[in-house]
Design a protein around this motif. Structure first.
Motif, PDB file in Angstrom:
ATOM      1  N   LEU A  29       1.237  -1.230  -0.032  1.00 50.33           N
ATOM      2  CA  LEU A  29       0.216  -0.160  -0.386  1.00 50.33           C
ATOM      3  C   LEU A  29       0.775   1.401  -0.030  1.00 50.33           C
ATOM      4  N   ALA A  30       2.342   0.887   0.684  1.00 52.69           N
ATOM      5  CA  ALA A  30       3.178   1.887   0.590  1.00 52.69           C
ATOM      6  C   ALA A  30       3.009   2.423  -0.666  1.00 52.69           C
ATOM      7  N   GLU A  31       3.568   1.594  -1.518  1.00 57.50           N
ATOM      8  CA  GLU A  31       3.813   1.446  -3.321  1.00 57.50           C
ATOM      9  C   GLU A  31       2.670   2.045  -3.896  1.00 57.50           C
ATOM     10  N   VAL A  32       1.074   1.398  -3.171  1.00 56.34           N
ATOM     11  CA  VAL A  32       0.325   2.102  -4.415  1.00 56.34           C
ATOM     12  C   VAL A  32      -0.521   4.185  -3.610  1.00 56.34           C
ATOM     13  N   GLY A  33       0.396   3.825  -3.285  1.00 55.57           N
ATOM     14  CA  GLY A  33       0.174   5.367  -2.054  1.00 55.57           C
ATOM     15  C   GLY A  33      -1.829   5.966  -2.442  1.00 55.57           C
ATOM     16  N   PRO A  34      -1.726   6.839  -3.372  1.00 59.79           N
ATOM     17  CA  PRO A  34      -3.118   7.518  -3.685  1.00 59.79           C
ATOM     18  C   PRO A  34      -4.390   7.146  -4.085  1.00 59.79           C
ATOM     19  N   VAL A  35      -3.682   5.306  -4.189  1.00 59.32           N
ATOM     20  CA  VAL A  35      -4.445   5.466  -5.733  1.00 59.32           C
ATOM     21  C   VAL A  35      -5.356   4.677  -5.760  1.00 59.32           C
ATOM     22  N   ALA A  36      -6.630   3.915  -6.261  1.00 60.25           N
ATOM     23  CA  ALA A  36      -7.689   2.787  -6.155  1.00 60.25           C
ATOM     24  C   ALA A  36      -6.969   1.497  -5.962  1.00 60.25           C
ATOM     25  N   CYS A  37      -7.437   0.790  -4.636  1.00 53.67           N
ATOM     26  CA  CYS A  37      -6.571  -0.904  -4.459  1.00 53.67           C
ATOM     27  C   CYS A  37      -7.809  -1.734  -4.828  1.00 53.67           C
ATOM     28  N   VAL A  38      -7.467  -3.297  -5.818  1.00 49.87           N
ATOM     29  CA  VAL A  38      -9.224  -3.430  -4.855  1.00 49.87           C
ATOM     30  C   VAL A  38      -8.290  -5.144  -4.318  1.00 49.87           C
ATOM     31  N   LEU A  39      -8.273  -5.788  -4.381  1.00 51.03           N
ATOM     32  CA  LEU A  39      -8.543  -7.109  -3.836  1.00 51.03           C
ATOM     33  C   LEU A  39      -9.527  -8.453  -3.636  1.00 51.03           C
ATOM     34  N   ASP A  40      -9.766  -9.542  -3.704  1.00 51.58           N
ATOM     35  CA  ASP A  40     -11.212 -10.746  -3.922  1.00 51.58           C
ATOM     36  C   ASP A  40     -10.617 -11.638  -2.121  1.00 51.58           C
ATOM     37  N   ALA A  41     -10.880 -10.667  -1.375  1.00 41.17           N
ATOM     38  CA  ALA A  41     -10.716 -11.856   0.452  1.00 41.17           C
ATOM     39  C   ALA A  41     -11.136 -12.385   0.294  1.00 41.17           C
ATOM     40  N   GLN A  42     -10.352 -13.919   0.352  1.00 42.06           N
ATOM     41  CA  GLN A  42     -11.130 -14.724   1.550  1.00 42.06           C
ATOM     42  C   GLN A  42     -12.201 -14.162   3.018  1.00 42.06           C
ATOM     43  N   THR A  43     -13.318 -14.627   2.506  1.00 43.82           N
ATOM     44  CA  THR A  43     -14.343 -13.711   3.492  1.00 43.82           C
ATOM     45  C   THR A  43     -13.574 -14.038   5.029  1.00 43.82           C
ATOM     46  N   TYR A  44     -13.326 -15.019   5.793  1.00 39.07           N
ATOM     47  CA  TYR A  44     -13.293 -15.582   6.777  1.00 39.07           C
ATOM     48  C   TYR A  44     -11.779 -13.885   7.672  1.00 39.07           C
ATOM     49  N   VAL A  45     -11.074 -13.655   6.415  1.00 36.83           N
ATOM     50  CA  VAL A  45     -10.073 -12.207   6.278  1.00 36.83           C
ATOM     51  C   VAL A  45     -10.455 -11.296   6.104  1.00 36.83           C
ATOM     52  N   ALA A  46     -11.847 -10.444   5.686  1.00 37.31           N
ATOM     53  CA  ALA A  46     -12.460  -9.492   5.280  1.00 37.31           C
ATOM     54  C   ALA A  46     -11.954  -8.807   6.220  1.00 37.31           C
ATOM     55  N   ASP A  47     -11.833  -8.935   7.743  1.00 32.29           N
ATOM     56  CA  ASP A  47     -11.613  -7.472   8.305  1.00 32.29           C
ATOM     57  C   ASP A  47     -10.550  -7.097   8.375  1.00 32.29           C
ATOM     58  N   PHE A  48      -9.008  -8.447   8.338  1.00 31.61           N
ATOM     59  CA  PHE A  48      -8.010  -7.645   8.563  1.00 31.61           C
ATOM     60  C   PHE A  48      -7.735  -7.239   7.018  1.00 31.61           C
ATOM     61  N   TYR A  49      -8.763  -7.372   6.114  1.00 34.50           N
ATOM     62  CA  TYR A  49      -8.640  -5.885   4.499  1.00 34.50           C
ATOM     63  C   TYR A  49      -8.854  -4.760   5.421  1.00 34.50           C
ATOM     64  N   ALA A  50     -10.270  -5.077   5.810  1.00 33.39           N
ATOM     65  CA  ALA A  50     -10.721  -4.067   6.516  1.00 33.39           C
ATOM     66  C   ALA A  50     -10.370  -3.266   6.988  1.00 33.39           C
ATOM     67  N   SER A  51      -9.138  -3.522   8.257  1.00 34.00           N
ATOM     68  CA  SER A  51      -8.205  -2.610   8.474  1.00 34.00           C
ATOM     69  C   SER A  51      -7.359  -1.750   7.252  1.00 34.00           C
ATOM     70  N   PHE A  52      -7.411  -2.030   6.579  1.00 30.94           N
ATOM     71  CA  PHE A  52      -6.401  -1.521   5.531  1.00 30.94           C
ATOM     72  C   PHE A  52      -7.476   0.081   5.057  1.00 30.94           C
ATOM     73  N   GLY A  53      -8.587   0.034   5.815  1.00 30.63           N
ATOM     74  CA  GLY A  53      -9.622   1.119   4.537  1.00 30.63           C
ATOM     75  C   GLY A  53     -10.524   0.080   3.715  1.00 30.63           C
ATOM     76  N   PHE A  54      -9.586  -0.960   3.282  1.00 35.19           N
ATOM     77  CA  PHE A  54     -10.391  -1.714   2.420  1.00 35.19           C
ATOM     78  C   PHE A  54     -12.209  -2.282   2.639  1.00 35.19           C
ATOM     79  N   GLU A  55     -13.068  -1.915   2.053  1.00 34.62           N
ATOM     80  CA  GLU A  55     -14.383  -1.973   2.025  1.00 34.62           C
ATOM     81  C   GLU A  55     -15.356  -3.605   0.909  1.00 34.62           C
ATOM     82  N   PRO A  56     -15.675  -4.142   1.429  1.00 37.30           N
ATOM     83  CA  PRO A  56     -16.605  -4.513   0.466  1.00 37.30           C
ATOM     84  C   PRO A  56     -17.676  -4.153  -0.164  1.00 37.30           C
ATOM     85  N   GLN A  57     -17.537  -4.460  -2.168  1.00 35.00           N
ATOM     86  CA  GLN A  57     -18.499  -4.680  -3.151  1.00 35.00           C
ATOM     87  C   GLN A  57     -18.746  -5.432  -3.422  1.00 35.00           C
ATOM     88  N   GLY A  58     -20.261  -5.293  -2.888  1.00 36.91           N
ATOM     89  CA  GLY A  58     -21.168  -6.273  -3.575  1.00 36.91           C
ATOM     90  C   GLY A  58     -21.614  -7.257  -2.983  1.00 36.91           C
TER      91      GLY A  58
END
Length: 152
Positions: free
Chosen positions: A106-135
């Motif tokens: 994410l330091a490399e990405v900087g202020p650019v949109a970023c997406v990922l497909d998270a296994q549901t059981y680790v969605a909270d981990f990605y949410a801790s970085f500001g990722f939000e579910p889409q759909g």
């Protein structure tokens, strides 16, 4: 006091700069986790590992040979980034390695949109970085996932 209690060296390589040994090692780790451990037969080699814009991040622990944790950063059409293939060797879990890799990517990405497909059981981990579910949740290769996005 160290910020990370487990000593590990962060590696980052563009696809063109990977040595055959490095590529083999990261592919083996991914296969061990996603195919063997999760008992999921799927096309793990998707043709994107050697694209010119692909960056590979991994951690090599001081007490274990080879990559212990890994993620792949892809450039997507339209200027967004995609994080994927985030995994940690079973013996190295609980050391914060995935968090360190996410911070680096994410330091490399900087202020650019970023997406990922998270296994549901680790969605909270990605949410801790500001990722939000889409759909809605979806099944990929027999495993529940959520598409997630981090906006600039």
């Amino acid at each position: 006091m160290r910020s990370h209690p487990y000593q590990a060296t962060l590696r980052r390589q563009w696809s063109a700069d990977l040595t055959p040994d490095q590529l083999y090692a990261v592919l083996k780790l991914r296969s061990d986790v996603f195919v063997v451990e999760q008992n999921c037969v799927y096309p793990e080699l998707d043709g994107r590992d050697l694209e010119p814009g692909t960056r590979h991040f991994w951690l090599e622990a001081d007490d274990s040979p080879g990559p212990q944790a890994y993620l792949r950063l892809l450039e997507e059409p339209g200027g967004t980034f995609r994080i994927g293939r985030v995994c940690t060797a079973r013996a190295a879990r609980g050391r914060g390695y995935s968090r360190r890799l996410m911070e680096a990517a994410l330091a490399e990405v900087g202020p650019v949109a970023c997406v990922l497909d998270a296994q549901t059981y680790v969605a909270d981990f990605y949410a801790s970085f500001g990722f939000e579910p889409q759909g809605a949740e979806f099944i990929e290769d027999g495993i529940p996932h959520l598409r997630m996005r981090r906006s600039p």
